[in-house]
Write a protein that holds these residues in place. Structure first.
Motif, PDB file in Angstrom:
ATOM      1  N   SER A  33       2.879  -1.559  -2.947  1.00 33.79           N
ATOM      2  CA  SER A  33       2.243  -2.909  -4.517  1.00 33.79           C
ATOM      3  C   SER A  33       1.804  -3.580  -3.196  1.00 33.79           C
ATOM      4  O   SER A  33       1.920  -5.294  -3.457  1.00 33.79           O
ATOM      5  N   GLY A  34       2.405  -3.881  -2.250  1.00 35.73           N
ATOM      6  CA  GLY A  34       2.886  -5.124  -0.767  1.00 35.73           C
ATOM      7  C   GLY A  34       1.911  -5.158  -0.194  1.00 35.73           C
ATOM      8  O   GLY A  34       0.652  -4.556  -0.659  1.00 35.73           O
ATOM      9  N   LYS A  35       1.386  -5.318   0.876  1.00 33.34           N
ATOM     10  CA  LYS A  35       0.253  -6.036   1.640  1.00 33.34           C
ATOM     11  C   LYS A  35       0.018  -5.991   3.024  1.00 33.34           C
ATOM     12  O   LYS A  35       1.427  -6.335   3.955  1.00 33.34           O
ATOM     13  N   SER A 594      -4.569   6.794  -0.205  1.00 33.26           N
ATOM     14  CA  SER A 594      -4.441   5.557   1.004  1.00 33.26           C
ATOM     15  C   SER A 594      -3.283   3.875   0.602  1.00 33.26           C
ATOM     16  O   SER A 594      -3.023   4.097  -0.792  1.00 33.26           O
ATOM     17  N   PHE A 595      -3.348   3.734   1.996  1.00 28.78           N
ATOM     18  CA  PHE A 595      -2.218   3.217   1.679  1.00 28.78           C
ATOM     19  C   PHE A 595      -2.693   1.297   2.656  1.00 28.78           C
ATOM     20  O   PHE A 595      -1.745   1.500   3.492  1.00 28.78           O
ATOM     21  N   ASN A 596      -3.952   1.198   2.400  1.00 23.24           N
ATOM     22  CA  ASN A 596      -4.894  -0.253   3.227  1.00 23.24           C
ATOM     23  C   ASN A 596      -4.969  -1.492   2.855  1.00 23.24           C
ATOM     24  O   ASN A 596      -5.455  -1.841   3.193  1.00 23.24           O
ATOM     25  N   ASN A 597      -3.672  -1.521   1.916  1.00 24.99           N
ATOM     26  CA  ASN A 597      -4.250  -2.865   1.288  1.00 24.99           C
ATOM     27  C   ASN A 597      -3.788  -4.169   2.349  1.00 24.99           C
ATOM     28  O   ASN A 597      -3.175  -3.960   3.072  1.00 24.99           O
ATOM     29  N   GLY A 598      -5.035  -4.557   2.736  1.00 26.94           N
ATOM     30  CA  GLY A 598      -5.179  -5.703   3.443  1.00 26.94           C
ATOM     31  C   GLY A 598      -5.412  -5.334   5.296  1.00 26.94           C
ATOM     32  O   GLY A 598      -5.359  -5.647   6.714  1.00 26.94           O
ATOM     33  N   LEU A 599      -5.494  -4.033   5.716  1.00 28.23           N
ATOM     34  CA  LEU A 599      -5.398  -3.144   6.554  1.00 28.23           C
ATOM     35  C   LEU A 599      -6.987  -2.731   6.813  1.00 28.23           C
ATOM     36  O   LEU A 599      -6.991  -2.705   8.685  1.00 28.23           O
ATOM     37  N   TYR A 600      -8.155  -3.171   5.886  1.00 25.31           N
ATOM     38  CA  TYR A 600      -9.682  -2.845   6.829  1.00 25.31           C
ATOM     39  C   TYR A 600      -9.787  -1.442   6.884  1.00 25.31           C
ATOM     40  O   TYR A 600     -11.013  -1.265   8.237  1.00 25.31           O
ATOM     41  N   ASP A 613      15.367  -1.804   7.897  1.00 25.76           N
ATOM     42  CA  ASP A 613      15.596  -2.045   6.568  1.00 25.76           C
ATOM     43  C   ASP A 613      14.140  -0.854   6.475  1.00 25.76           C
ATOM     44  O   ASP A 613      12.552  -1.543   6.894  1.00 25.76           O
ATOM     45  N   HIS A 614      14.432   0.073   6.053  1.00 25.05           N
ATOM     46  CA  HIS A 614      12.941   0.802   5.571  1.00 25.05           C
ATOM     47  C   HIS A 614      11.313   0.390   4.474  1.00 25.05           C
ATOM     48  O   HIS A 614      10.568   0.800   4.890  1.00 25.05           O
ATOM     49  N   ASN A 615      11.798  -0.428   4.354  1.00 22.98           N
ATOM     50  CA  ASN A 615      10.769  -1.236   3.594  1.00 22.98           C
ATOM     51  C   ASN A 615       9.537  -2.288   4.469  1.00 22.98           C
ATOM     52  O   ASN A 615       8.404  -2.129   4.402  1.00 22.98           O
ATOM     53  N   VAL A 616      10.081  -2.104   5.965  1.00 25.22           N
ATOM     54  CA  VAL A 616       9.320  -3.058   6.647  1.00 25.22           C
ATOM     55  C   VAL A 616       8.436  -1.586   7.645  1.00 25.22           C
ATOM     56  O   VAL A 616       9.500  -0.423   8.274  1.00 25.22           O
ATOM     57  N   ILE A 617       7.524  -1.748   7.484  1.00 28.22           N
ATOM     58  CA  ILE A 617       6.963  -0.780   8.852  1.00 28.22           C
ATOM     59  C   ILE A 617       5.560  -1.864   9.492  1.00 28.22           C
ATOM     60  O   ILE A 617       4.498  -2.802   9.118  1.00 28.22           O
ATOM     61  N   TYR A 618       5.570  -1.105  10.816  1.00 27.78           N
ATOM     62  CA  TYR A 618       4.757  -1.266  11.382  1.00 27.78           C
ATOM     63  C   TYR A 618       3.494  -0.732  11.763  1.00 27.78           C
ATOM     64  O   TYR A 618       3.712   0.648  11.602  1.00 27.78           O
ATOM     65  N   ALA A 619       1.959  -0.821  11.640  1.00 27.97           N
ATOM     66  CA  ALA A 619       0.753  -0.127  12.411  1.00 27.97           C
ATOM     67  C   ALA A 619       0.161  -1.278  13.752  1.00 27.97           C
ATOM     68  O   ALA A 619      -0.520  -2.149  13.718  1.00 27.97           O
ATOM     69  N   TYR A 629       3.399  -4.535   7.196  1.00 26.97           N
ATOM     70  CA  TYR A 629       3.974  -3.900   5.639  1.00 26.97           C
ATOM     71  C   TYR A 629       4.479  -4.205   4.913  1.00 26.97           C
ATOM     72  O   TYR A 629       6.399  -3.632   5.650  1.00 26.97           O
ATOM     73  N   VAL A 630       5.260  -4.973   4.052  1.00 25.07           N
ATOM     74  CA  VAL A 630       6.684  -4.786   3.166  1.00 25.07           C
ATOM     75  C   VAL A 630       6.368  -4.661   2.385  1.00 25.07           C
ATOM     76  O   VAL A 630       6.129  -5.383   1.000  1.00 25.07           O
ATOM     77  N   TYR A 631       7.210  -4.037   1.849  1.00 24.15           N
ATOM     78  CA  TYR A 631       8.027  -3.992  -0.178  1.00 24.15           C
ATOM     79  C   TYR A 631       8.150  -5.015  -0.576  1.00 24.15           C
ATOM     80  O   TYR A 631       8.641  -5.558  -0.038  1.00 24.15           O
TER      81      TYR A 631
END
Length: 773
Positions: A33-35, A594-600, A613-619, A629-631
């Protein structure tokens, strides 16, 4: 005395206008539910598809694959005005407030590019635009696959013009500046001409099959015409006869041409080697590249109002500008967000330090991606960046298919000695960091001395030193984290190969994955027999160390997979970067969503997970930017407020004395123009600790995985062992003692503790928030 010194309250200096925000969170969530949010401050550059200017140079327009940009200060800063690829602009010469822009559709602005209206043309994929200089209501649009369209009412209505014009991809449309009924178009390298405003067309016989890309007409003598592409040509009779004018030049691709509007003997041609200039109408040429750090020039615009000022667009590095006829160039790409990010690497010991390998070099962030700066590295396509876990100042990077090494965190680089090895990807032994493997067009090579020397592989069947990969190309490598002698190599069209002896011998591990282009390999660190392979036809999974593979694509609606990343703390969670965004699996790859909220829906080249901190992801995207992305965080929010000259603070609304019994207040240090704030109570409210070493006069702050060491009267400090200036812009800022209280700089401390710090000038209130809301 010792006890009194230990109990010193520590304070830090605050820049009143500072705003720093960093996310945190330790409890992993699967609800998604993050973005995704873009983090690109300082990350500028990109492929420029089109350039244009107002006649007086007051507004410059640039089109990229990710949108259109506008600058009103000579390119000093750019603002994006729309998303989506933008191939062409056309500016009304008599009313420059009217501008047309084209990509997947045609748009019109009547206020100089501030706002745009979609004209909803009856065609799409426009590659070129041209406007009649004497009747600006007449426009021509060259399309991709549908030929040329014409409008006679300012773009409100369009109709196709045929009569000899093939319905092919139109590269460019050029109008005679004195007789706008004469038009040249380039359909897929050929040249066609009309003398009646596009009603009828004839091929220009002297340029048949010459692979032309760009045409320029002399604005003073329109019978002089230049055409460039595979070669350069000149006509002096209005396009009847043509002479090749690049016979003595070694360059083979000429992308664009521009003529000086005042002295039409001066020409500029963009090539893959830089800018060629002629001062004699094309009889002789010389390169003029000083300051041009990317030489792949694809667009040139000379200001009509100042012919000394020139803008060029490049593939990979944005826009460059010269104000002295091309003698010197400087980059003007600030705010230009189109960057292709090939790889993101996070420092395993300090997760706030990130490296982004992009199509023009390497950018580095030291604050979790909030701000980026270019580091000293060759401006070539960077495909891979790796950090040595035991010494994070040692960084390796592949650029232009060559391997470089830095021993100082990316400040300086040197080329490693492997003249025979072409590199696409790099893997480093997790236990023995001098052992590493290069994958490239000729297979896998091994080094046991940190990249100084390399060994060729041997065929598993006959033990001969040779290329053992039938297709040659290696795009991905993965090393078993528990047994680094076991290595997997993903190939171009031949699936996966495996070695069990440290890369000396290889054999096919292709049952179920043969003839696949393997772009990414990921090994489950909890169970190294489980491997995931990203391919051009989806994700394949092996549960028996590569002995067999099966498809793992349920829910994966885009099967062009560029990268696969496994969450290291919960290996049932996997991310796949595809040509249509990120997909996530929470059940070991059995199902995807799909895991694209805000990713267009960007093309995703790389996905990286914060090692702390495995809640933080970079693409990293193709032609977009870097996203973070931050959970949703389950940790409680801590909010602390303070005011200058007030000995009290609030912690989540509860009033507390900053320095119990001493009445210490935040005060202003006039010689620094900074506010100092006692910090011991703040750090302890966050859950951190502070210690004092009287012998070294050193303060140590411990908070989560961050250790900060500062010394009294020393303008440098250490964060997780790495030496940094406390304030890079003011070397006078350093820890000091006032009334037995130690004062430490806020900018430095806050950027390394992960707080959000705000200053409200109206109420003179400092608000410190952790983690970032």
């Amino acid at each position: 005395m010792k006890n009194r010194i230990i109990s010193l309250t520590v304070a830090f200096v605050m820049f009143l206008s500072l705003t720093i925000a960093l996310p945190s969170g330790k409890t992993l969530s699967k609800n998604g539910s993050g973005k995704w949010v873009p983090i690109n401050n300082g990350l500028y550059g990109g492929d420029v598809l089109s350039l244009a200017s107002a006649p007086d140079g007051s507004v410059i327009y640039a089109g990229t694959r990710d949108g259109a940009f506008r600058s009103v200060n000579g390119g000093t800063y750019w603002v994006r005005i729309r998303k989506g690829y933008t191939n062409a602009f056309a500016v009304n010469p008599s009313n420059p407030k009217i501008v047309y822009m084209a990509g997947e559709d045609i748009f019109k602005s009547t206020d100089g590019g501030l706002t745009w209206k979609d004209l909803y043309a009856n065609f799409s994929d426009v590659d070129s635009l041209a406007i009649n200089p004497k009747n600006p209501n007449i426009l021509y649009a060259g399309t991709w696959g549908e030929g040329v369209f014409k409008s006679t009412d300012g773009g409100m209505h369009w109709f196709r013009i045929r009569n000899g014009m093939p319905e092919r991809n139109i590269f460019t449309v050029t109008i005679d500046p004195l007789n706008p009924n004469i038009i040249y178009v380039v359909p897929e390298g050929d040249v066609f001409k009309s003398t009646d405003g596009g009603d009828h067309w004839q091929p220009v016989m002297g340029l048949v099959e010459c692979d032309i890309l760009s045409i320029a007409i002399d604005p003073i003598n329109p019978k002089v015409i230049y055409a460039v592409g595979g070669d350069m040509y000149k006509s002096t009779d209005g396009g009847i006869l043509w002479d090749r004018i690049n016979d003595d030049l070694p360059y083979k691709q000429f992308c664009c041409i521009a003529i000086n509007p005042v002295n039409t003997k001066i020409l500029y041609v963009g090539t893959e080697e830089g800018i060629l200039k002629s001062t004699d109408g094309g009889q002789s040429w010389h390169l003029t590249n000083k300051g041009l750090t990317n030489t792949n020039v694809v667009n040139i615009v000379i200001l009509p109002s100042d012919s000394h000022t020139i803008y060029v667009g490049t593939y990979g590095s944005g826009v460059f500008k010269s104000t002295n006829d091309g003698m010197h160039w400087h980059k003007v790409s600030s705010g230009f967000l189109y960057v292709t990010v090939n790889t993101i690497t996070i420092d395993p010991r300090n997760a706030r330090v990130l490296y982004a390998g992009v199509d023009e070099g390497i950018f580095k962030s030291e604050d979790g991606g909030l701000h980026w700066h270019k580091i000293g590295f060759p401006e070539y396509d960077v495909s891979c960046v790796k950090i040595i876990r035991s010494d994070t100042l040692v960084v390796y990077a592949i650029s232009g298919e060559r391997l470089y090494k830095s021993n100082d965190g990316g400040l300086h680089w040197h080329l490693l000695n492997f003249a025979l090895v072409t590199a696409y990807t790099l893997a480093i032994d997790p236990l023995h960091h001098n052992i590493m493997y290069i994958g490239g067009p000729n297979g896998v090579f091994k080094s046991t001395d940190g990249g100084k020397h390399w060994q060729m592989p041997k065929d598993v069947t006959n033990n001969n030193t040779q290329n053992v990969f039938p297709m040659g190309g290696i795009d991905s490598l993965a090393i078993n984290p528990k047994n680094p002698n076991i290595i997997y190599a993903g190939t171009w069209g031949k699936g996966v190969f495996k070695s069990t002896d440290g890369g000396m011998h290889w054999y096919e591990a292709n049952n179920g994955i043969k003839r696949k282009f393997v772009t990414s390999l990921a090994i489950d660190n909890a169970n190294p027999n489980v491997i995931y392979a990203g391919t051009d036809s989806g994700i394949y999974k092996s549960t028996n160390a590569g002995a067999s593979w099966s498809e793992s694509n349920d829910g994966l609606t885009n099967k062009n997979v560029n990268t696969v990343t496994i969450n290291p703390s919960d290996t049932q969670i996997i991310y796949a970067g595809t040509n249509r965004g990120v997909f996530q699996s929470t059940d070991y790859g059995m199902h995807w969503h799909s895991f694209n909220n805000g990713l267009y829906g960007y093309v995703i080249n790389t996905v990286a997970i914060d090692p702390k901190d495995h809640n933080v992801i970079y693409a990293g995207t193709y032609g977009g930017m870097i996203f973070k992305y931050v959970y949703p965080d389950t940790n409680p929010l801590i909010k602390i407020t303070l005011q200058p000259n007030n000995p009290y603070m609030t912690v989540n609304g509860v009033k507390k004395e900053i320095d119990p019994g001493r009445g210490t207040k935040p005060v202003i240090i006039p010689k620094w123009s900074r506010t100092v704030v006692p910090i011991r109570a703040i750090v302890e409210a966050l859950g951190g600790t502070i210690s004092w070493d009287g012998k070294e006069r050193k303060v140590t702050i411990n908070f989560n995985d961050t250790v900060i060491n500062l010394w009294i009267d020393n303008p440098k400090a250490k964060v997780n062992g790495e030496t940094k200036w406390i304030d890079p812009n003011n070397h006078d800022v350093k820890p000091i003692i006032i009334n037995d209280r130690t004062m430490l700089p806020l900018r430095f401390v806050a950027e390394n503790l992960g707080c959000k710090v705000d200053w409200n000038g109206a109420t003179r209130t400092i608000t410190i928030t952790y983690p970032t809301p």
